[in-house]
Design a protein around this motif. Structure first.
Motif, short mmCIF file in Angstrom:
data_model
loop_
_atom_site.label_atom_id
_atom_site.label_comp_id
_atom_site.label_asym_id
_atom_site.label_seq_id
_atom_site.Cartn_x
_atom_site.Cartn_y
_atom_site.Cartn_z
N ASP A 314 0.83 -1.21 0.00
CA ASP A 314 0.00 0.00 0.00
C ASP A 314 0.87 1.27 0.00
OD1 ASP A 314 0.44 -1.38 2.52
OD2 ASP A 314 -0.37 0.39 3.48
N LYS A 315 2.05 1.19 0.61
CA LYS A 315 2.95 2.36 0.65
C LYS A 315 3.44 2.68 -0.76
CE LYS A 315 3.00 2.96 5.14
NZ LYS A 315 3.08 1.74 5.88
N LEU A 316 3.68 1.63 -1.53
CA LEU A 316 4.14 1.82 -2.90
C LEU A 316 3.05 2.50 -3.72
CD1 LEU A 316 6.26 1.15 -5.15
CD2 LEU A 316 5.05 -0.99 -5.47
N VAL A 317 1.81 2.02 -3.57
CA VAL A 317 0.69 2.58 -4.33
C VAL A 317 0.44 4.03 -3.91
CG1 VAL A 317 -1.78 2.34 -4.80
CG2 VAL A 317 -0.33 0.32 -4.68
N GLU A 318 0.52 4.24 -2.59
CA GLU A 318 0.28 5.59 -2.06
C GLU A 318 1.32 6.57 -2.61
OE1 GLU A 318 0.99 7.10 2.33
OE2 GLU A 318 -0.37 5.38 2.30
N LYS A 319 2.57 6.12 -2.64
CA LYS A 319 3.65 7.03 -3.03
C LYS A 319 3.73 7.19 -4.55
CE LYS A 319 7.63 9.26 -2.42
NZ LYS A 319 8.95 8.72 -2.30
N SER A 320 3.55 6.08 -5.28
CA SER A 320 3.83 6.24 -6.70
C SER A 320 2.81 5.55 -7.61
CB SER A 320 5.24 5.73 -7.00
OG SER A 320 5.47 4.50 -6.38
N GLY A 321 1.57 5.40 -7.13
CA GLY A 321 0.52 4.87 -8.00
C GLY A 321 0.68 3.39 -8.30
N ASP A 322 -0.09 2.92 -9.30
CA ASP A 322 -0.11 1.47 -9.53
C ASP A 322 0.66 1.04 -10.77
OD1 ASP A 322 -1.77 2.40 -11.44
OD2 ASP A 322 -3.57 1.37 -10.75
N ASP A 323 1.52 1.94 -11.31
CA ASP A 323 2.27 1.58 -12.53
C ASP A 323 3.15 0.35 -12.34
OD1 ASP A 323 1.15 3.75 -13.62
OD2 ASP A 323 2.98 4.98 -13.70
N THR A 324 3.82 0.28 -11.19
CA THR A 324 4.72 -0.86 -10.96
C THR A 324 3.91 -2.15 -11.01
OG1 THR A 324 5.65 0.58 -9.28
CG2 THR A 324 6.58 -1.64 -9.44
N LEU A 325 2.77 -2.13 -10.32
CA LEU A 325 1.97 -3.36 -10.25
C LEU A 325 1.41 -3.71 -11.62
CD1 LEU A 325 0.13 -2.66 -6.89
CD2 LEU A 325 2.24 -3.91 -7.30
N TYR A 326 1.05 -2.67 -12.36
CA TYR A 326 0.53 -2.91 -13.71
C TYR A 326 1.61 -3.59 -14.56
CZ TYR A 326 -1.36 -2.03 -18.32
OH TYR A 326 -1.83 -2.20 -19.58
N ASN A 327 2.82 -3.03 -14.52
CA ASN A 327 3.90 -3.59 -15.33
C ASN A 327 4.26 -5.01 -14.90
OD1 ASN A 327 4.28 -1.45 -17.08
ND2 ASN A 327 5.51 -0.33 -15.58
N LEU A 328 4.33 -5.22 -13.59
CA LEU A 328 4.71 -6.56 -13.13
C LEU A 328 3.62 -7.58 -13.47
CD1 LEU A 328 6.22 -5.85 -9.56
CD2 LEU A 328 7.46 -6.39 -11.67
N SER A 329 2.35 -7.15 -13.34
CA SER A 329 1.29 -8.14 -13.51
C SER A 329 1.06 -8.50 -14.98
CB SER A 329 -0.01 -7.66 -12.86
OG SER A 329 -0.42 -6.47 -13.45
N ARG A 330 1.55 -7.67 -15.91
CA ARG A 330 1.35 -8.06 -17.32
C ARG A 330 2.61 -8.66 -17.93
NH1 ARG A 330 2.96 -4.03 -21.34
NH2 ARG A 330 4.35 -2.76 -20.12
N MET A 331 3.66 -8.79 -17.13
CA MET A 331 4.94 -9.29 -17.67
C MET A 331 4.87 -10.68 -18.28
SD MET A 331 7.94 -8.45 -15.01
CE MET A 331 9.35 -9.11 -15.88
N ASN A 332 4.07 -11.56 -17.63
CA ASN A 332 4.09 -12.97 -18.04
C ASN A 332 3.75 -13.18 -19.50
OD1 ASN A 332 4.98 -14.09 -15.69
ND2 ASN A 332 2.93 -14.17 -14.79
N SER A 333 2.91 -12.30 -20.05
CA SER A 333 2.52 -12.50 -21.44
C SER A 333 3.70 -12.24 -22.37
CB SER A 333 1.34 -11.60 -21.79
OG SER A 333 1.68 -10.28 -21.51
N GLU A 334 4.73 -11.56 -21.87
CA GLU A 334 5.87 -11.24 -22.74
C GLU A 334 7.13 -12.06 -22.43
OE1 GLU A 334 6.26 -7.03 -22.39
OE2 GLU A 334 4.13 -6.79 -22.85
N LEU A 335 7.17 -12.66 -21.24
CA LEU A 335 8.38 -13.42 -20.88
C LEU A 335 8.45 -14.73 -21.66
CD1 LEU A 335 8.20 -12.93 -17.01
CD2 LEU A 335 10.06 -12.12 -18.47
N ASP A 336 9.65 -15.09 -22.12
CA ASP A 336 9.81 -16.34 -22.86
C ASP A 336 10.19 -17.49 -21.95
OD1 ASP A 336 9.25 -15.31 -25.35
OD2 ASP A 336 11.30 -14.57 -25.59
N ASN A 337 11.08 -17.21 -21.01
CA ASN A 337 11.66 -18.32 -20.23
C ASN A 337 11.18 -18.38 -18.80
OD1 ASN A 337 13.51 -19.04 -22.39
ND2 ASN A 337 14.37 -17.03 -21.96
#
Ligand SMILES: Nc1ncnc2c1ncn2[C@@H]1O[C@H](COP(=O)(O)OP(=O)(O)OP(=O)(O)O)[C@@H](O)[C@H]1O
Length: 572
Positions: A314-337
């Motif tokens: 929650d501290k991460l979201v409070e300080k810098s929004g949800d971009d990090t979580l967005y990027n991390l949560s969609r990574m799997n569709s692009e990872l090969d290995n």
């Protein structure tokens, strides 16, 4: 406390400070002056603690009573990582001190140990978002951790390949490299789990893939950019292209994916080039998308399942929004290995309200709630720790129930309960008694509360400190039921004296409300009939200690003559 001089008497003995022995002792009379017995006296009493460390917050217990449901649920979700599948993302909620971090770390340790036992590549990365609270820092920290792991893995492989090369040289067999120079170089490989054993198995990641295909538990998809007719698999090529010598199982290259010593050398060069290609991310300065791309490549370098544990998410979201979580949560569709799964831990049950709906649904695939402990549960937890922490007979029977009862009032916080028990033990030790009794617990409760107040007051912004100082000056001069106007008048004088900006009365009223929320003052609204309503303010914390903390701020330390300020109460 006595003056410093009083610690040492004329004859070199210990002075009259309470807790110190007054008569000169043999130790204190030593000629060379190397030991005057200062600590010997303190050490001479029977210690209360057997192992105080187990009561500290940094200690990770091996047993977590009353958390088996939550732990089992986490394990049931994360077991997919050991099958090479991506575990669902998990969100863990619960108030402070309910064992969220301890349980999550316990499960992670078990997961990593099991993964190395079965040679399945699975890693957990812990990030405390209270400290690492921006997207840049989270991604940079993760990138650098994975780069480090990749370096280690490459170094191990290179060492093994070099020793393989030496062994081949020693056998003095002509290398068949010339016969099939490209046989093993056309396979594009991207590493493999550091946990696998033996040169033959892991010197080339492609061979590991072939190997892993045989393991029923791991199901990563094969990725090569080999032309099918050129090199079907590494192990096939060994059989097809090597000479009779290599078929002999005694040859160092037998049963490796390498046809010749030059293949081995080329693989070493390739790995070294990979190592050079990883650029460590500086802690500031790069564009965030560059950091993301370095992190992405580092994670995807080898086949593995990665669980990213974001504590205080929650501290991460409070300080810098949800971009990090967005990027991390969609990574799997692009990872090969590799595959990435997120485990978020939060005290704040409402933080998901601020998330993008896509992030919210992806992050909250599984939710685990940690309810507060009740007094009985806290008692069990304390009992377990106390057995290791204290000497036999050091605890009187009512101590643990009282610590548990106090902490249960504080929303069932195990951290608070453990702090109380440790502080009570320290107070007993300081008073040189051999048993901790109920009174030590009560003193510990007051001490912890005061420490909390000191910390809150110390970290207040300057303007709030000035408002609080104004309230203290009024109370010191016998003014009760203080109203906002009175506080404001004194506050203005303090600002002039210290040459700082003066805020409006409305803003000062807001600061008083904030102090009220922090539990430092009590502000109640009272009706004054036809004169409207006003706030009556009083201090909720010990006056003298709070003043000392405020004066320890260099900007406020020069306020000395309080009287003229208080007279301002009647000015306007
Ligand atoms: N069931 C338990 N058994 C033993 N110790 C526990 C248990 N639950 C919590 N603790 C201890 O209480 C302390 C606080 O636990 P922990 O840090 O896991 O809480 P938390 O829920 O993560 O709190 P916060 O949200 O404030 O970080 C730790 O020292 C932990 O070891």
């Amino acid at each position: 406390m006595a003056d410093d001089d009083s610690h040492t008497t004329d004859d070199g003995g210990i002075g009259s400070t309470p807790g110190f022995r007054t008569e000169p002792t043999e130790r204190s009379l030593t000629e060379d002056g190397s030991n005057q017995g200062l600590f010997d006296d303190l050490l001479s009493g029977e210690p209360i603690f057997e192992n105080k460390e187990v009561l500290r917050p940094s200690y990770t217990p091996h047993e977590l009573p009353h958390r088996s449901d939550q732990i089992n649920k986490m394990a049931t979700i994360l077991v997919s990582a050991l099958r090479g599948e991506t575990p669902s993302n998990i969100l863990i909620y619960g108030k402070t001190g309910t064992g969220k971090t301890a349980s999550a770390k316990f499960v992670s340790q078990e997961l990593e140990q099991t993964s190395s036992k079965y040679s399945v590549p699975c890693e957990v990365e812990y990030i405390n978002c209270e400290v690492t609270d921006t997207q840049y820092r989270v991604l940079a920290q993760l990138a650098n951790k994975f780069i480090e792991k990749n370096h280690e893995w490459i170094d191990e492989r290179v060492d093994e390949l070099e020793s393989l090369r030496e062994r081949v040289d020693e056998t003095d067999i002509d290398s068949p490299a010339d016969e099939s120079p490209e046989s093993s170089q056309s396979v594009d490989v991207v590493g493999s789990p550091p946990e696998t054993e033996g040169v033959d198995d892991e010197s080339d990641p492609a061979s590991q893939r072939a190997e892993r295909d045989e393991e029923p538990t791991v199901q990563f998809q094969e990725e090569t950019d080999v032309e099918a007719d050129e090199t079907p698999t590494q192990s096939d090529s060994v059989v097809e292209t090597t000479g009779d010598e290599l078929r002999q199982s005694t040859h160092p290259l037998a049963e490796t994916p390498f046809d010749s010593v030059s293949d081995v050398s080329e693989r070493i060069d390739e790995l070294e080039a990979d190592r050079e290609s990883f650029e460590e991310v500086p802690m500031t300065g790069w564009p965030t998308d560059r950091v993301y791309s370095v992190f992405f490549d580092a994670v995807d370098y080898s086949e593995r399942v990665v669980v990213i544990m974001l504590d205080e998410i929650d501290k991460l979201v409070e300080k810098s929004g949800d971009d990090t979580l967005y990027n991390l949560s969609r990574m799997n569709s692009e990872l090969d290995n590799s595959r990435v799964s997120i485990m978020g831990i939060s005290n704040d049950l409402k933080f998901t309200d601020f998330l993008d709906p896509r992030v919210k649904s992806s992050l909250g695939e599984e939710e685990i709630v940690f309810p507060p402990y009740d007094a009985n549960q806290l008692r069990d937890i304390l009992q377990h720790r106390a057995e290791v922490a204290f000497k036999d007979g050091a605890l009187s029977p009512d101590v643990i129930p009282l610590c548990a009862a106090f902490a249960a009032q504080e929303h069932g916080d195990a951290r608070r309960a453990l702090d109380l028990l440790r502080t009570a033990g320290e107070l007993a030790e300081r008073s040189q008694t051999e048993t901790i009794v109920e009174d030590h617990v009560r003193q510990a409760q007051d001490k912890i509360e005061l420490d909390r107040v000191v910390e809150v007051v110390r970290t207040l912004p300057t303007q709030s400190k000035l408002v609080l100082f104004s309230i203290i000056l009024l109370e010191q001069n016998g003014v009760h039921s203080i109203n906002t106007g009175e506080v404001y008048n004194i506050y203005k004088r303090l600002c002039t004296e210290l040459d700082t900006d003066v805020l409006t009365q409305r803003r000062v009223t807001d600061l008083i409300s904030e102090l009220d929320m922090l539990g430092i003052v009590n502000a109640v609204v009272v009706s004054k009939g036809r004169y409207g309503r006003t706030k009556e303010i009083s201090l909720s914390v010990p006056l003298e200690e709070t003043e000392v903390v405020l004066r320890s701020d260099s900007r406020l330390s020069d306020i000395d003559d309080v009287q003229p300020f208080v007279q301002a109460r009647f000015d306007n």
